[in-house]
Design a protein around this motif. Structure first.
Motif, PDB file in Angstrom:
ATOM      1  N   UNK A 397      -5.375 -18.686  16.993  1.00  0.00           N
ATOM      2  CA  UNK A 397      -6.296 -17.560  17.161  1.00  0.00           C
ATOM      3  C   UNK A 397      -7.499 -17.976  17.999  1.00  0.00           C
ATOM      4  N   UNK A 399      -7.642 -20.515  20.217  1.00  0.00           N
ATOM      5  CA  UNK A 399      -7.233 -20.756  21.600  1.00  0.00           C
ATOM      6  C   UNK A 399      -7.155 -19.429  22.349  1.00  0.00           C
ATOM      7  N   UNK A 400      -6.473 -18.464  21.707  1.00  0.00           N
ATOM      8  CA  UNK A 400      -6.310 -17.161  22.346  1.00  0.00           C
ATOM      9  C   UNK A 400      -7.662 -16.449  22.444  1.00  0.00           C
ATOM     10  N   UNK A 401      -8.478 -16.607  21.404  1.00  0.00           N
ATOM     11  CA  UNK A 401      -9.795 -15.967  21.395  1.00  0.00           C
ATOM     12  C   UNK A 401     -10.659 -16.449  22.544  1.00  0.00           C
TER      13      UNK A 401
ATOM     14  N   UNK B 117     -14.823  -7.834  22.981  1.00  0.00           N
ATOM     15  CA  UNK B 117     -13.668  -8.312  23.756  1.00  0.00           C
ATOM     16  C   UNK B 117     -12.374  -8.272  22.949  1.00  0.00           C
ATOM     17  N   UNK B 118     -12.485  -8.080  21.619  1.00  0.00           N
ATOM     18  CA  UNK B 118     -11.279  -8.039  20.785  1.00  0.00           C
ATOM     19  C   UNK B 118     -10.319  -6.932  21.225  1.00  0.00           C
ATOM     20  N   UNK B 121      -7.075  -7.710  23.225  1.00  0.00           N
ATOM     21  CA  UNK B 121      -5.933  -8.456  22.714  1.00  0.00           C
ATOM     22  C   UNK B 121      -4.629  -7.668  22.800  1.00  0.00           C
ATOM     23  N   UNK B 400      -0.147 -11.780  23.809  1.00  0.00           N
ATOM     24  CA  UNK B 400      -0.520 -13.165  24.075  1.00  0.00           C
ATOM     25  C   UNK B 400       0.677 -13.937  24.627  1.00  0.00           C
ATOM     26  N   UNK B 403       1.162 -13.217  28.186  1.00  0.00           N
ATOM     27  CA  UNK B 403       0.059 -13.840  28.917  1.00  0.00           C
ATOM     28  C   UNK B 403       0.315 -15.327  29.133  1.00  0.00           C
ATOM     29  N   UNK B 404       0.669 -16.043  28.035  1.00  0.00           N
ATOM     30  CA  UNK B 404       0.869 -17.490  28.140  1.00  0.00           C
ATOM     31  C   UNK B 404       2.145 -17.785  28.934  1.00  0.00           C
ATOM     32  N   UNK B 449      -5.729 -24.269  29.534  1.00  0.00           N
ATOM     33  CA  UNK B 449      -4.706 -24.907  28.712  1.00  0.00           C
ATOM     34  C   UNK B 449      -3.334 -24.278  28.859  1.00  0.00           C
TER      35      UNK B 449
END
Lengths: 549, 549
Positions: A397, A399-401, B117-118, B121, B400, B403-404, B449
């Motif tokens: 959370x 890292x993603x945050x 910013x939440x 997500x 996420x 995204x990654x 990362x």
């Protein structure tokens, strides 16, 4: 698979044999100690060090990774199984092996689906904070065994033996390699030999037990270690599949993370190529093998792999040799292992995890990026406050945050023309000229769902503070991708700006981005051309503007 | 706070009054229906439509948002409370209000911590898939009420009434606005008037109940609706705080997501500025207000806000007027509401959520980006298979994940010099010349990362396939940030390349990135200068190369 065997050369053998011997000698105390951390009989730690590394040698991609029990994964195993089965029961062992099976199947599945990118869900600072937090939890858990009684009480003979073992191990870690070098040993050999200190300390402490009659004084020992190889284990508890699913996912993830960070560090040293999808398959197969041989979840261990590497391992044959030696040691009489004192094993665990307490990452992050330092601290605190399992979730959370938080403040520059040139630059850093009827914004980030809102807000702000603007040119030099969310946003900005008499234009769109945009309706909606450069946009729009000279 | 009141002009009043009247008339059936979705007595839906919008008017940032009960949030409320308390019990109502309190406090806290910013997500396709999945779940849940019996059975009078209501509503939705326009009504007025069809259908169905004696035939009605304003509610169940914490977090998140997407759509239409942190505070306060007035979790509703907007609302005064009218309606005799037939309410819910079944996003994503389309489908399937709560988690994980996954395949170009120029371009797209002893790579992504591993692998590959390379120049034109993980990776690449006799260089590093790197050890370790341009790097390195002409 076995690609290393086809290219095996005889010159590699001495290094592999030496590393195999050293790792096997490291494995005996370490495997037993980590089995204790996992709440299992010590011999299970040796079982888990035989078949898994052999299977990993068949399927894994790292040449020097040493797969077997590992402190953090053992701690997580205990956290998962302890609420489900009484300590020491047969069910406990069955569930620990079943957990390895679940984690192994998860890893195999992820490998077959080529999901190696999953390792990228942890940032480096978060990984470091997680490791340090887990190391503290593990060390704290061993204090009771070291002292022979719950802190602040202690059982004197246990505490003396434990304390002496701890002291010997710390001194050996600090000074033994230097001493051996001064005695004329080659530096690399001295470093490797120093890593055998735990084995020597354990042997010495084991010898003291009958000599001083420590058992009679109440010092606890490992007790009978059954001789012989592990039996084939296929037992599972059908009532617990569901309860093990989510922990199995988490442990599989941690197994992969730990192993990747260990393997990457080594691969960099020897310029080897690591394939994360092969690594998933290798680790998955190793965990299934651990289950079959009655073990528990295993992974690559950074410290053990580093020793393997330093001792000269060139190929996974080193791990196979270590496994063969461990298997041999189990067929030899194991009576002496029964006298191994637990306070000394606890001391080896504490010293091993103290090596994981590195604060360099925190220090660098603190100087370089406070957000990353905060993520480090929050992950460490999360592990200490909520446990290792929750710590993994906290780590992902965070890292993603930090990622989304950073994405939500993209760098956007207002561009102006450097007088007398074709160059357009950030007006805050260069003496560049702007036109009142034209706004040029360069977006320095890929456009995606995490930053479209922020980009939209910035566009609004700029349009509001430049009421004379009739054209808005987005300069896309730094935009390498536009996702579906951003595509919709561009369409909406175009409509919204259009209602206010501002025309949206794009300039310097990269080839691959443009190819992609041609699949959408956006280009048709924009109405104007895509400009090859900011200068061309500026000239074309001014030539078209009515009433200009 | 109340900034809109200070700038209020009398010209805004007619629009606000008209919108207030229209929204109040929409709210009566809608609020009651969504309370039923949440498993609560219908009147609670009206309670939740009075105080929350007034409080939102004080703290929120959208001018035209209509805050109150909303289908998806109501469904989630039922999913959370149903396992904790018997349907219809006092505890059920207490827990529903308590859930609003928890969600409200979470939102307030996030607002105070400026965590707007939440909202980023969730990607747009995931949001769309989530909404469609939830709409299907809600509609399916109403089929039983519509038919008066579990599908495939039916209670004839209920099914006839429900079916007729459904037909009337669908026809009204499709054709009423057009009909009214043809009768000479202004298009915008016709659109708004058509949105009152649910109220008219409900009134007509309610009139039919006593006329045809439908109750005696077994058609279920809402039953007694207590007259008078809601009492102050401060009751909580202290045993349930823990159970409500995690659902409260999830519902708070969904409340914020739903409201933001509604408010953003409207703000774009009228070029208003939306402040996500104010929105968090406004929604948080509204949910606390909902708890205090005995309601349940509320949020901004896309469909209702659009009506509010279309009916002429210019400021939150419209919502205050609507709330006042609803309060008035509760002080008037409410006996007639008791006869409101449930099959008709079910029909209004089904028609309302059918409006959420938009497939445009899926269609666009399918053409534009299959990954996003897959995320849409997986989120929708997740909601259907696992429920709405788990669907939120699946949605975040997929956002996420994509995204990654995308980050793990960054675009990297090998650069060469365009002959006779200072320009360096991608050798795959331009006829550019390379030098055997020099590799130039342009990284088209911010280094973080999520992509350092992939960048490192690409560097390895290039160095391996160009064994003559002595210099590796990373051209950083498109790199706007380097996080701590990437900083460590750069240091490691530098060391690893150095061991093979390849020197790492950086070129065209942006100002802010360079400022940041000066806080680290990297620049000292690199040993060489940072080159201002690829051309300067090329010239300098060739001049320095020994043995060259």
């Amino acid at each position: 698979m076995l690609h290393w065997l086809r290219r095996y050369r005889r010159a590699m053998l001495p290094g592999d044999v030496a590393a195999g011997v050293v790792v096997a000698m490291m494995m005996i105390p370490q495997g037993m100690a980590y089995a204790l951390v996992a709440g299992l009989p010590p011999v299970v730690g040796i079982y888990a060090s035989i078949l898994p590394p052999v299977v990993y040698a068949l399927f894994g991609s790292s040449m020097t990774q040493s797969v077997g029990p590992m402190a953090i994964v053992s701690l997580m195993t205990a956290a998962v199984i302890a609420p489900l089965a009484p300590a020491g029961s047969g069910l406990y062992s069955v569930l620990a092996a079943q957990l390895a099976l679940v984690a192994g199947l998860v890893l195999l599945l992820c490998g077959l689906l080529r999901m190696g990118f999953l390792a990228n869900f942890f940032s480096r600072p978060v990984m470091s904070g997680f490791t340090v937090g887990a190391a503290i939890v593990i060390a704290a858990g061993q204090v009771r065994t070291l002292l022979g009684a719950p802190f602040p009480h202690f059982h004197l003979p246990s505490a003396l033996l434990g304390g002496a073992s701890l002291l010997a191990l710390v001194l050996a870690k600090r000074h033994l390699a230097g001493l051996l070098r001064r005695c004329g040993m080659r530096p690399s050999a001295a470093d490797v030999a120093a890593r055998l200190a735990p084995m020597l300390v354990v042997l010495a402490a084991t010898a003291l037990v009958p000599l001083l009659g420590l058992e009679a004084m109440g010092v606890r020992t490992t007790g009978d270690v059954p001789s012989g190889l592990p039996h084939l284990n296929l037992a599972t508890s059908s009532a617990h599949w569901r309860a093990l699913l989510q922990p199995g996912l988490l442990i599989g993830f941690v197994v992969f993370l730990m192993s990747m960070s260990s393997a990457q560090a080594l691969a960099l040293k020897r310029n080897e190529k690591l394939v994360s999808n092969h690594e998933l398959i290798g680790l998955g197969a190793a965990n299934v093998a651990s289950m079959v041989s009655g073990g528990f979840p295993v992974t690559g261990s950074m410290s053990r792999s580093a020793v393997n590497f330093a001792a000269g391992a060139r190929t996974p044959l080193a791990s196979v040799i270590a496994a063969a030696l461990l298997a041999l040691s189990l067929t030899a009489p194991t009576g002496w292992l029964a006298l191994l004192p637990l306070p000394t094993l606890a001391a080896t665990i504490i010293v091993a995890v103290l090596g994981m307490l590195e604060l360099d990452t925190l220090r660098t992050a603190w100087r370089y990026d406070r957000g990353d330092a905060a993520a480090w601290l929050a992950t460490g605190a999360g592990v200490l406050a909520l446990g290792v399992e929750a710590g993994v979730v906290v780590g992902v959370a965070l890292s993603m945050g930090t990622l989304i938080w950073r994405a939500s403040r993209p760098h956007i520059a207002v561009l102006g023309r450097i007088p007398g040139s074709e160059h357009f630059r950030n007006i805050e850093r260069y003496p560049a000229e702007t036109q009142p009827d034209m706004l040029m914004l360069r977006i320095d980030a890929n456009l995606f769902f995490g930053n479209v809102e922020a980009v939209g807000e910035r566009i609004e702000d700029e349009v509001r503070t430049h009421p004379g603007a009739r054209h808005l040119v987005l300069v896309m030099t730094a935009v390498s991708s536009i996702d579906t969310s951003a595509l919709f946003a561009l369409e909406e900005w175009n409509l919204s700006l259009g209602r206010r008499g501002v025309t949206l234009h794009l300039a310097e769109v990269k080839g691959p981005v443009l190819d992609r945009l041609k699949q959408s309706d956006l280009l048709r909606q924009l109405g104007g051309p895509i400009f090859l450069s900011a200068a061309m946009a500026c000239d074309a729009l001014h030539a078209a503007a009515p009433g200009r000279p």
